[in-house]
Design a protein around this motif. Sequence first.
Motif, PDB file in Angstrom:
ATOM      1  N   PHE A  32       0.831  -1.202   0.000  1.00 15.15           N
ATOM      2  CA  PHE A  32       0.000   0.000   0.000  1.00 15.15           C
ATOM      3  C   PHE A  32       0.861   1.245   0.000  1.00 15.15           C
ATOM      4  O   PHE A  32       0.600   2.208  -0.734  1.00 15.15           O
ATOM      5  CB  PHE A  32      -0.926   0.010   1.229  1.00 15.15           C
ATOM      6  CG  PHE A  32      -2.188  -0.756   1.020  1.00 15.15           C
ATOM      7  CD1 PHE A  32      -2.252  -2.108   1.287  1.00 15.15           C
ATOM      8  CD2 PHE A  32      -3.319  -0.128   0.526  1.00 15.15           C
ATOM      9  CE1 PHE A  32      -3.423  -2.828   1.085  1.00 15.15           C
ATOM     10  CE2 PHE A  32      -4.495  -0.832   0.312  1.00 15.15           C
ATOM     11  CZ  PHE A  32      -4.538  -2.188   0.590  1.00 15.15           C
ATOM     12  N   SER A  36       1.168   4.090  -2.914  1.00 11.49           N
ATOM     13  CA  SER A  36       0.924   5.503  -2.580  1.00 11.49           C
ATOM     14  C   SER A  36       2.139   6.348  -2.910  1.00 11.49           C
ATOM     15  O   SER A  36       2.014   7.467  -3.424  1.00 11.49           O
ATOM     16  CB  SER A  36       0.599   5.652  -1.094  1.00 11.49           C
ATOM     17  OG  SER A  36      -0.499   4.861  -0.758  1.00 11.49           O
ATOM     18  N   THR A 332      -3.254  13.348  -1.043  1.00  7.64           N
ATOM     19  CA  THR A 332      -3.961  12.182  -0.508  1.00  7.64           C
ATOM     20  C   THR A 332      -3.042  10.968  -0.502  1.00  7.64           C
ATOM     21  O   THR A 332      -3.020  10.193   0.464  1.00  7.64           O
ATOM     22  CB  THR A 332      -5.208  11.864  -1.348  1.00  7.64           C
ATOM     23  OG1 THR A 332      -5.961  13.052  -1.519  1.00  7.64           O
ATOM     24  CG2 THR A 332      -6.066  10.812  -0.691  1.00  7.64           C
ATOM     25  N   SER A 333      -2.285  10.812  -1.576  1.00  5.60           N
ATOM     26  CA  SER A 333      -1.358   9.679  -1.647  1.00  5.60           C
ATOM     27  C   SER A 333      -0.312   9.763  -0.536  1.00  5.60           C
ATOM     28  O   SER A 333       0.040   8.748   0.075  1.00  5.60           O
ATOM     29  CB  SER A 333      -0.652   9.646  -3.006  1.00  5.60           C
ATOM     30  OG  SER A 333      -1.582   9.527  -4.039  1.00  5.60           O
ATOM     31  N   VAL A 336      -1.978   8.773   2.697  1.00  4.97           N
ATOM     32  CA  VAL A 336      -2.166   7.313   2.754  1.00  4.97           C
ATOM     33  C   VAL A 336      -0.838   6.631   3.030  1.00  4.97           C
ATOM     34  O   VAL A 336      -0.754   5.684   3.824  1.00  4.97           O
ATOM     35  CB  VAL A 336      -2.783   6.797   1.442  1.00  4.97           C
ATOM     36  CG1 VAL A 336      -2.718   5.273   1.374  1.00  4.97           C
ATOM     37  CG2 VAL A 336      -4.210   7.264   1.316  1.00  4.97           C
ATOM     38  N   GLY A 340      -0.233   4.624   6.283  1.00  5.17           N
ATOM     39  CA  GLY A 340       0.082   3.215   6.065  1.00  5.17           C
ATOM     40  C   GLY A 340       1.379   2.822   6.746  1.00  5.17           C
ATOM     41  O   GLY A 340       1.471   1.800   7.437  1.00  5.17           O
ATOM     42  N   LEU A 406      -6.229   1.012  -5.791  1.00  6.40           N
ATOM     43  CA  LEU A 406      -5.854   2.162  -4.956  1.00  6.40           C
ATOM     44  C   LEU A 406      -5.802   3.486  -5.724  1.00  6.40           C
ATOM     45  O   LEU A 406      -6.302   4.503  -5.220  1.00  6.40           O
ATOM     46  CB  LEU A 406      -4.514   1.879  -4.250  1.00  6.40           C
ATOM     47  CG  LEU A 406      -4.168   2.807  -3.088  1.00  6.40           C
ATOM     48  CD1 LEU A 406      -5.248   2.746  -2.023  1.00  6.40           C
ATOM     49  CD2 LEU A 406      -2.829   2.428  -2.464  1.00  6.40           C
ATOM     50  N   LEU A 410      -7.886   6.950  -4.800  1.00  4.39           N
ATOM     51  CA  LEU A 410      -7.234   8.207  -4.434  1.00  4.39           C
ATOM     52  C   LEU A 410      -7.456   9.304  -5.459  1.00  4.39           C
ATOM     53  O   LEU A 410      -7.241  10.479  -5.176  1.00  4.39           O
ATOM     54  CB  LEU A 410      -5.714   7.987  -4.275  1.00  4.39           C
ATOM     55  CG  LEU A 410      -5.306   7.023  -3.162  1.00  4.39           C
ATOM     56  CD1 LEU A 410      -3.800   6.847  -3.147  1.00  4.39           C
ATOM     57  CD2 LEU A 410      -5.769   7.538  -1.814  1.00  4.39           C
TER      58      LEU A 410
END
Lengths: 504, 230
Positions: A32, A36, A332-333, A336, A340, A406, A410
């Motif tokens: 993840f 991201s 946003t990435s 995350v 994460g 994903l 996003l």
Amino acid sequence: MLDTIIRAARGAVRSPTRTLIVVLVLAVGLSFALTSVALALAAEDELDKIHHTTGVEASLTVNPEQFQAAISAALEEAGGDPSKIDPEVIDSQIEQLTDEHLSAIEQLPYVRNVSGTKTQPVEYSLPGQEEEEETDDPQAEDQQSNPGGGPGIIIGGTPPDAILTATDDADFLTDFAADGTKQLVDGRLFDASDEGKNVVVIDQNTATSEGLEVGDTVTLEAVGFGSDEGSDAPKIEAEIIGIYQDLETGSQGGFGLDLANWYTPLSVLRALQGDSTDNTFDSISVVVDTSEELERLESDLAAIADPEKFTLQTNAAELEQISDPVETMRNTSVVVMVVGLAVVGAIMVLLMALVMRGRLREIGILKAIGAKSRQIVAQFALETVGIAFIAVLIAVPSVLVTNTFLPDLLRPSAEASAEDENGPEFAGPGGGGFRSIRIGGPNVADPVRTEDIETSLNKIDASLSPEVVGAAAAAAIALGLLGSAVTMIAVLRLRPAEVLRMEA
Amino acid sequence: MTEPALTCSALGKTYDTPAGPVAALSEVDLEIRDGEFAAIVGPSGSGKTTLLSLLGGLEKPSSGGILVQGEPLHRRFRDLSDYRRRQVGFVFQAYNLVPHLSAIENVMLPMELAATPRLRRRELAAELLTSMGIPKERFGHRPLRLSGGEQQRVAIARALANTPPILLADEPTGNLDEATSDQIIALLRRMADTSGLSVVLVTHNLRIAGKADHVVRLNSGRVESGSRAA
């Protein structure tokens, strides 16, 4: 060192289930985080391209308020009768853009190119064709003067046959750009070699209805606002050098008026207006090096052309409209990724604490038989690094899985980010309460389409680069070491006898 | 006359507990000679294991000092891990073998830590295990697959891996039956007699203590007898 590596490897496989759980937790979290990170980097790259978009265009035009004020004055002088408005009265009230403005802009160091544009409604006649008699029937006038059909918009008098746009640099005719709305189907645009020549580029509709081809000539005559005569204006015979197809359907501007747009060098239009010495422009188009220069241009132009009298249009707002969702996606990435990694980090600390707790006795034995603290640390650190490395090997191909959903999660909605497709109105003359004819000039403020934003957003995908994989490996190792460090520090402080007593 | 292998001088150890400091050992003077088979006896809580831990470098004394061949320990060795690696071998009551390593790997472990050449390790470890009576086919067995007696033999072999001059054994027969205990003690006795190894054995078993050359009796953290203090 080899001994330490071997001891570390033996330690990792001594409890395969525990090791596997740690590896899988780390791998899932990393996949993840990797996705991201890749998305954030791709978004940053796209943002950079947007912000460094080269050849960004801006357009300087006369402020519509000048026209409003001038028309009001002319209307008052005409006693309120629009048909009696004297164009010269209007012209005298308006401060125009001139060669001086153009030269001043040319001096700006970051300006790549600048060109002036003028527009003029014209009528045309073909060789041997009698002038159409004017009638008092507006409908008949419409049909006579609008070969393209559609209702006419008239400010007193006959609507023109076409709107002639003139510039010295055909590169500024953005409608003819690769992604523009007009496409040459025959011939060419004018260039420097046409200097001094009377040439014109016309629309395909007119060419077809009149049976015109490249090489034919048309006689052009300027049409003034409020004037239905134009007979005092010079007539220019111009050679058709290009015919274009309009790729857009529907109106080309104004309120439902379907006028043809023709193109010609500035010298031709000035001759049509009866003043070859005229140095005014309807608009000045500027191309700057990068989109970052737009703010600078705005500031510098305020000193060159009074902002009260002239309006600058740039696509800064549109670029921002495209870049905002990309920036959102990047941010946003990053969030995350951070969340994460934080979650994975916390889990790793707990897991490694459990693992270390289970290895306390082994640590005590190692200390009792003479292992130095650094040997013990090296063994467990290598063990952690090995686990992290295996987790990365699993996480990298796992990105293929996370990449299927994903990025879409996003990616912000392009539709929500796009403006109304009608976009801002073009600042042409006669704005405000007057019905107006769009008189051309490059429209650099085209509304941002959903597709434009989608194109930018869709460019962003989680393709892994060596840098991203390297970053993931570093993150995995750091998380693993962090996880084991806390317990390791506590354990190393213990004396061997204490450790063995604890485990007895 | 050679210096004693180990000399304790006013050795003391105090532990901090929630109930307050507890003196596990006080003013212990002791001498262990080269090649001597010594036993430390005393009731539970007398400080036997604490004394052995101090002698083995597994704990630091709160007071007093330890001399190795007449030289202070901290001067002769860089640190306690160095001392534990080169000077002493420790045998525990609970064997304390590394469970995921085989018998021979357990014996080779101290050699790894002491950077003994890799090619020599297996050979030396095999020799030690053979001398301990471990059959070759059991070299590759993990501790769980060995009997208690075999595990303790492997532990002794591991303690001797770096040929230390001193072997410390804390209740090495505590988890073994009588017959096996006798075998282990006989083994230790033989090591002391044949190789000049100083063996210090902690036991609460007076029968086993009777087989020692020198018996030190502890009570309530103090030496009752056998100190040989100057």
